[in-house]
Enzyme design. Structure first.
Site, short mmCIF file in Angstrom:
data_model
loop_
_atom_site.label_atom_id
_atom_site.label_comp_id
_atom_site.label_asym_id
_atom_site.label_seq_id
_atom_site.Cartn_x
_atom_site.Cartn_y
_atom_site.Cartn_z
CE1 TYR A 15 34.84 23.76 -14.42
CE2 TYR A 15 35.14 25.93 -13.45
CZ TYR A 15 34.43 25.08 -14.27
OH TYR A 15 33.34 25.53 -14.95
CG HIS B 20 23.11 6.43 -4.66
ND1 HIS B 20 22.59 5.18 -4.46
CD2 HIS B 20 22.10 7.30 -4.41
CE1 HIS B 20 21.31 5.28 -4.12
NE2 HIS B 20 20.99 6.56 -4.08
NE ARG C 252 31.85 17.92 -7.73
CZ ARG C 252 31.90 18.78 -8.72
NH1 ARG C 252 32.19 20.06 -8.47
NH2 ARG C 252 31.64 18.41 -9.95
CG LEU D 68 29.11 6.47 -26.95
CD1 LEU D 68 28.47 6.21 -28.29
CD2 LEU D 68 29.76 5.19 -26.44
CE LYS E 123 17.66 15.63 -0.76
NZ LYS E 123 16.84 15.12 -1.88
CB SER F 197 -0.89 0.01 1.25
OG SER F 197 -0.06 -0.02 2.41
CE LYS G 84 27.77 17.56 -13.91
NZ LYS G 84 28.69 18.47 -14.62
#
Lengths: 512, 513
Positions: free
Chosen positions: B501, B261, B355, B420, B358, B38, B364
Site C-alpha cells: 500500500y 460473500h 477483509r 470504467l 462493521k 409475516s 465498500k
C-alpha cells in the site's frame, strides 16, 4: 492534478532532464536559426522558442540569431512571426525581452565569408566566446551540404558545445540518405547531430515506453502469443491544398510512413532497453528495424484521392486538380503497407501501417489487437480486445474489452477502460512536439531524435518498394476525398489478420 | 447497445438468453410460496422484489403468490406492511392492484401437518393449480427449517409441475451443523431443487467477474502467480449493529460475511475456466478452488471489535458492547482480516486477503488484484504496482491502476488509471437488485448463482477450525474506533503477506474533475 507554477515546472524539469551535474544552465547559449526567413522558422521555430522563453524553460543567458539570404531585421521577423506566437496582453513585456535576445544576419549559404561574419557576430555576443551553440537548419535540402560544411569550418564554438538540428527530408532513398549521413558524419560527431522526427515529440508517442515498461499488466501479453496484429494509423482530412508541388516529389510513404509510422512501430515492437539512456533506447529501435524485411508489393495498397463531386470547397478537388501537381502524377497520397518483425517476440504478427491525405478524419493512433480468447465459453460472442493509444487529436488510452452486459443478462458486451487526457488532466497543457524536442537539444538528450543507423535501416526497408513504384509508375487506386481510402486497403488488412467487427463505436463517456 | 430497452424487448431478450425455450413455458402456471410471509425479510425484500419483477413483466404471466406464516394476516395487511419498501409510483397503481390480486395468504403452524395440507389444497384450488410449478421461499429462522422442509416435502410438492426450494442463510454455524442441514435437505429434495441464496452472487459486478476473466484475452496470460502479487477482497460497512447486535452476536463477522460473500468472490477470481457456462460446470470449478484452500490459521487472522468514538456523532459514539442487545463482555468480532492460500498450480504462494468489518470508515465491497513489480525496472523504481479493481458497491466500476508518462515535458512514470465507471458509461441502465436477479434465476432454473451443497461444505471446512478455536479460546478482539480503518494490526498483516500500500494514489472520479 494541480497546475504547477512556472518555477516549479522549471525546477522539476531541471531535476528530471538536466541532471544535477551537467547543469550548464548558467552558461550562455546561442540558438542560431539558419533559414530564418522561411516558413518553418516563422511558423514553428520562432514561436516555439518564444513559448519556451516565456515559460522560463530556456537557459537564462540565451541569444537567438537568425541567418538567411534576405535582407531582414529583427523587427520584420517579429512582424512575420507574431500571428503564430499566440501572445496575450500580459506577455508584452516578456515578448520585448524575448526579441531583445534576437539578432539577425544576412548572408549566403554557400559563401564562407558569410559564415565567418556569423561567427564573429556570435563571438561578440555577451559571453559569446564560451557560449554553447545550437544550429537549427530550417532549410531546403539543396543547401544542406554547403551550410553544414560552412558551420563546421567557420562557426563552431571551441569552448562550449555545438549541436546541429536537422529537419527532414533526410534523403529520398537509401543511397541519397547514406550520402547525406556520410557527409554529416565527416563534419560532426553523432552526439552533435539531432535529426527531428516531430512524432517523437508527441505526448502519447513518448508515453509508449512508459506504458509498456512501467506496467506489469502489459509485459506478459506484449508478444506474438497474445497480439494478433498492430495497426499504426495516420489520417488527415485534407488534401495538398495547392502545395502538392512539394509533396509530389516525395509521396505519402516518404512523408509519413517511412518516418513517423515506422518510429511508432519501433517503440511498440522494441525489447526493453537496458536503461532509458538515449543510446540504449535507440539501440533497441535499430534492432527492431534490422528484423524487418522490405515489404512486398502484394502487402501494399497505394491510393490517390479524387475530388468528391458531392463535396464542398476543397473536397471537390482531387490531387491531380492541384495546379502545382504535375499532370498525370502517380504519386500516392494514401498507402497501407504490412510489415513483419521477424524476431522471437513478433514472428508472424502483421504490423499494418496506414496513412493518407483527404480521408474521413484526422487521427493518429496505435492499435494493438489481441488474439481471440482460446477455448471461448461465451458462444463466440467475445470480440477481440484492443489497446488503443490515440496520439491525436484528443490524446487517450483505452482498452476495448468485454464486460457482462449490465442488467439481468449474462452475456458479454463490448466496453472499454478509458483514460482520456482531456477529462483526467484538466489543467495540464501538453507542450507542442517542437517545444519538447528543442528543449531536449538544450538538455543534450538525443532519445527522441533519429540516429544515423536508425535512418539507414528505415530507408533500407522502404527503398526497394519506392524504387519499384517509381520504375513501374504504378497507378495508385483512386479514392474519394473524405472517404476511408481505397477498399482494397481494408481487404489487405483483413487478409493479413486484423478483424474489424464494426460492432463497436467509441463513446466519449463524459458527454454521454 | 446502452439504449434502455422497452419492457417487452427486455423480456424478449431475457427469454432468449436465460429461459431455455425447451424448459420454460411462459404460459405455464407458477406458484411462488413465501414461508414466513409475516417476517422482516418477506416484507422488506421478497414481496418488493416480486413486485418489481411483476411490474417489469419479467415473471411468467400466470404466476400466483401465496404467503404462509403463523400470524393471522390478510393480503391487505401484508400490502400495508410492504408498501413502504415497494417504491410504487402513481402510474403503477393499477399494476399494483393486479399484483395483489394474485396474492393470497394462509396462516398455519410450521410444525403442523394439517396446516401444510391446507396450504396444498389452497394451491391446487388456484386456477391451473394442479399443473403449476411451485417455488418455495423459506424466509424463516433456522429453528423451523427442519419442520417446514419436511412438511413441504410431504404435503406440498406439485406432482405435475416442478418444485424448487429457496433457502436463506444461515446454513448452519459450522461444518457439522451445516452438514446435518444439508443431509436433511438432500433426504427431501434433489440438489437441482435446492437454491441456496448468497445474495452477493446476484450482484452485477460479482456476476461480471466471469465475463471479465474469460471474455478478455488480455487477462488470460496475467491471471496467475507469475503476475499477481496478491488479491484483496474487501467488505466494509460504515455502521455498527445499531441495536440489532443480538442476532449478529451469535454469528460474528466471519460467519456473516467472510465465510460466504468474500469466499464466493474469491472462488470467482481464482477458479479455472469452466468447460461451459452451465451452472454445474461453473460450480464444479468453484468447489475445486475451495478444495485447494487449507483451513485458515489463527496466525493469519486479525480480529477486531469496534468501540465508540467519543468525538463521533450519534451512533458513532457507541461501541459494539454499548448495543443493549449484545451480551455483556462479548468477544464477538465485528471486524476480521484473514489470509488464505489456494494451493494449486495457478495460485501457489499468492495471498488472498479477505477483509470485512462493521463501523468502518466507508461503505465498500471490492475485488482488487495487485500485480507484481515490473521485473527489470528501467524507471528508477518509480513505478507503482498495477492493480485491477472491480468495485462491487457502491458505484459499480472497473479500473486498472497503471503507470503513464507524467503529462507534459516530463518522461517519468506517474500513476493513473483506465476507468470504467458504470454510472458514467451506462447512464440509463438500471442495474437490478441482487434479489431480482436471483429470484428470476429460480424461475429460469439456473443454479449458477446459488450455492451447491459441496461448495457450502468446503467453505465451512476452511473456516470451522478457526471458528471453533475462537469460540473456545475467546481471544479478545482488538478494539478499533467507530469510523476508522479497523485495527492497524490488520494493515500490518496485509503488508506482511505481501500487499503493498503506497498511499501515493487516490482514485479520482474523472467526471468530477
Amino acid at each position: 492534478m494541480e497546475p504547477l507554477t512556472r518555477s516549479e515546472v522549471f525546477g522539476e524539469l531541471r531535476k528530471e532532464l538536466y541532471g544535477d551535474k551537467q547543469s550548464s544552465h548558467s552558461s550562455t547559449h546561442i540558438f542560431i536559426i539558419l533559414g530564418a526567413s522561411g516558413d518553418l522558422a516563422k511558423k514553428k521555430i520562432y514561436p516555439t522558442l518564444w513559448w519556451l522563453f516565456k515559460d522560463g524553460l530556456l537557459p537564462e543567458d540565451i541569444y537567438i540569431v537568425g541567418f538567411a539570404r534576405s535582407d531582414l531585421t529583427v523587427e520584420k521577423i517579429k512582424a512575420a512571426c507574431l500571428p503564430h506566437m499566440k501572445v496575450t496582453d500580459e506577455e508584452l513585456d516578456s515578448l520585448s525581452a524575448f526579441f531583445k535576445t534576437n539578432s539577425y544576419l544576412s548572408g549566403r549559404y554557400d559563401v564562407g565569408s558569410s559564415f565567418e561574419r556569423l561567427n564573429s557576430h556570435l563571438s561578440f555576443l555577451p559571453g559569446g566566446e564560451t557560449a554553447n551553440r545550437l544550429f537549427y537548419l530550417a532549410l531546403p535540402p539543396t543547401v544542406y551540404h554547403h551550410v553544414s560544411t560552412n558551420i563546421r569550418n567557420h562557426c563552431m564554438s571551441c569552448k562550449g558545445w555545438n549541436r546541429v538540428i536537422f529537419e527532414k527530408p533526410f534523403g529520398h532513398d537509401l543511397q541519397s540518405s547514406q550520402e547525406l549521413s556520410a557527409h554529416l558524419s565527416n563534419l560532426f560527431k553523432e552526439d552533435q547531430i539531432y535529426r527531428i522526427d516531430h512524432y517523437l515529440g508527441k505526448e502519447m508517442v513518448q508515453n509508449l515506453m512508459v506504458l509498456r515498461f512501467g506496467n506489469r499488466l502489459f509485459g506478459p501479453i506484449w508478444n506474438r502469443n497474445s497480439v494478433a496484429s498492430v495497426v499504426l494509423t495516420f489520417k488527415e482530412p485534407f488534401g495538398t491544398q495547392g502545395r502538392g508541388g512539394y509533396f509530389d516529389g516525395f509521396g505519402i510513404i516518404r512523408d509519413v510512413m517511412q518516418n513517423h509510422l515506422l518510429q511508432m512501430l519501433c517503440l511498440i515492437a522494441m525489447e526493453k532497453p537496458a536503461s532509458t539512456s538515449p543510446d540504449d533506447v535507440r539501440n533497441e529501435k535499430v534492432k527492431v528495424l534490422k528484423c524487418i524485411a522490405p515489404p512486398n508489393m502484394e502487402d501494399v495498397v497505394l491510393g490517390q484521392y479524387a475530388g468528391d463531386p458531392g463535396g464542398e470547397g476543397e473536397a471537390k478537388l482531387g490531387y491531380l486538380d492541384d495546379p502545382t501537381v504535375p499532370k498525370g502524377s502517380c504519386t500516392p497520397t494514401f498507402a497501407t503497407a504490412v510489415l513483419y518483425v521477424q524476431n522471437e517476440r513478433w514472428d508472424g504478427v502483421p504490423f499494418i501501417l496506414r496513412c493518407g491525405k483527404a480521408l474521413n478524419e484526422r487521427k493518429a493512433e496505435v492499435r494493438l489487437q489481441f488474439t481471440d480468447v482460446p477455448g471461448d465459453i461465451f458462444a463466440d460472442r467475445c470480440q477481440r480486445n484492443e489497446l488503443v493509444v490515440r496520439v491525436q487529436p484528443d490524446e487517450a488510452i483505452y482498452l476495448k474489452m468485454m464486460t457482462k452486459r449490465p442488467g439481468v443478462f449474462f452475456s458479454p458486451e463490448e466496453t472499454e477502460l478509458d483514460l482520456t487526457y482531456k477529462s483526467r488532466y484538466k489543467n495540464v497543457t501538453l507542450p507542442d512536439a517542437y517545444e519538447r524536442l528543442i528543449l531536449d537539444v538544450f538538455c543534450g538528450n538525443q532519445m527522441h531524435f533519429v540516429r544515423s543507423d536508425e535512418l539507414r535501416e528505415a530507408w533500407r526497408i522502404f527503398t526497394p518498394l519506392l524504387h519499384q513504384i517509381e520504375a513501374a509508375k504504378r497507378q495508385p487506386i483512386p479514392y474519394t476525398y473524405g472517404s476511408r481510402g481505397p477498399s482494397e486497403s481494408d481487404d489487405l488488412i483483413q487478409r493479413v489478420g486484423f478483424r474489424y467487427e464494426g460492432t463497436y463505436k467509441w463513446v466519449q463517456p463524459h458527454t454521454s | 447497445m446502452t439504449l434502455p430497452l422497452s419492457r417487452s424487448e427486455v423480456f424478449g431478450e431475457l427469454r432468449q438468453e436465460l429461459y431455455d425455450d425447451e424448459k420454460f413455458h411462459q404460459s405455464d402456471v407458477h406458484i411462488f410460496i413465501i414461508m414466513g410471509a409475516s417476517g422482516d425479510l418477506a416484507k422488506k425484500k421478497i414481496y418488493p422484489t416480486l413486485w418489481w419483477l411483476f411490474k417489469d413483466g419479467l415473471l411468467p404471466e400466470e404466476t400466483y403468490f401465496v404467503g404462509f406464516a403463523r400470524s393471522d394476516l390478510t393480503v391487505d395487511a401484508i400490502r400495508t406492511a410492504c408498501m413502504p419498501f415497494m417504491k410504487v409510483t402513481e402510474t403503477e397503481a393499477e399494476r399494483l392492484s393486479a399484483f395483489f390480486a394474485r396474492n393470497t395468504y394462509i396462516s398455519g403452524k410450521y410444525a403442523d401437518d394439517a396446516s401444510f395440507s391446507k396450504l396444498n389444497a389452497h394451491m391446487l384450488a388456484l386456477p391451473g393449480g394442479p399443473e403449476a410449478n411451485r417455488l418455495f421461499y423459506l424466509a424463516l429462522p433456522p429453528t423451523v427449517y427442519h419442520d417446514v422442509t419436511k412438511n413441504i416435502k410431504q404435503h406440498c410438492m406439485s406432482t405435475k409441475g416442478w418444485n424448487r426450494v429457496i433457502v436463506e442463510k444461515p446454513f448452519g454455524h459450522d461444518l457439522q451443523s451445516s452438514e446435518e442441514l444439508s443431509t436433511h435437505l438432500s433426504s427431501l429434495f434433489s440438489e437441482d431443487q435446492i437454491y441456496r441464496i448468497d445474495h452477493y452472487l446476484g450482484k452485477e459486478m460479482v456476476q461480471n467477474l466471469m465475463v471479465l476473466r474469460f471474455g478478455n484475452r488480455i487477462f488470460g496470460p496475467i491471471w496467475n502467480r507469475d503476475s499477481v502479487a496478491c488479491v484483496v477482497l474487501t467488505f466494509k460497512e460504515p455502521f455498527g449493529t445499531q441495536g440489532r447486535g443480538g442476532y449478529f452476536n451469535d454469528f460474528g463477522i466471519i460467519r456473516d460475511v467472510m465465510q460466504n460473500h468474500l469466499l464466493q468472490m474469491l472462488c470467482l477470481v481464482a477458479m479455472e475456466k469452466p468447460a461451459s457456462t452451465s451452472s454445474d460446470d461453473v460450480r464444479d470449478e468453484k468447489v475445486k478452488v475451495l478444495k485447494c484452500i487449507p483451513p485458515v490459521t489463527m496466525s493469519d487472522v486479525v480480529l477486531g471489535q469496534y468501540v465508540g468514538n467519543p468525538e463521533g456523532e450519534g451512533d458513532a459514539k457507541l461501541g459494539y458492547l454499548d448495543d443493549p442487545t449484545v451480551p455483556k463482555g462479548s468477544t464477538q468480532a465485528t471486524f476480521a482480516t484473514a489470509v488464505l492460500y489456494v494451493h494449486n498450480e495457478r495460485w501457489d504462494g499468492v495471498p488472498f486477503i479477505l477483509r470485512c468489518g462493521k463501523a468502518l470508515n466507508e461503505r465498500k465491497a471490492e475485488v482488487r488484484l495487485q500485480f507484481t513489480d515490473v521485473p527489470g525496472d528501467i524507471f528508477d523504481n518509480k513505478c507503482q504496482r498495477n492493480e485491477l479493481v472491480v468495485r462491487v458497491q457502491p458505484n459499480e466500476a472497473i479500473y486498472a491502476k497503471m503507470m503513464s508518462k507524467k503529462p507534459g515535458v516530463y518522461f517519468s512514470p506517474e500513476e493513473t488509471e483506465l476507468d470504467l465507471t458504470y454510472k458514467s458509461r451506462y447512464k440509463d441502465v438500471k442495474l437490478p437488485d441482487a434479489y431480482e436477479r436471483l429470484i428470476l434465476d429460480v424461475f429460469c432454473g439456473s443454479q449458477m448463482h446459488f450455492v451447491r451443497s459441496d461448495e457450502l461444505r468446503e467453505a465451512w471446512r476452511i473456516f470451522t477450525p478457526l471458528l471453533h478455536q475462537i469460540d473456545k479460546e475467546k481471544p479478545k478482539p482488538i478494539p478499533y474506533k467507530y469510523g476508522s480503518r479497523g485495527p492497524s494490526e490488520a494493515d500490518d498483516l496485509v503488508k506482511r503477506v505481501g500487499f503493498r500500500y503506497e498511499g501515493t494514489y487516490k482514485w479520482v472520479n474523472p467526471h468530477k474533475l
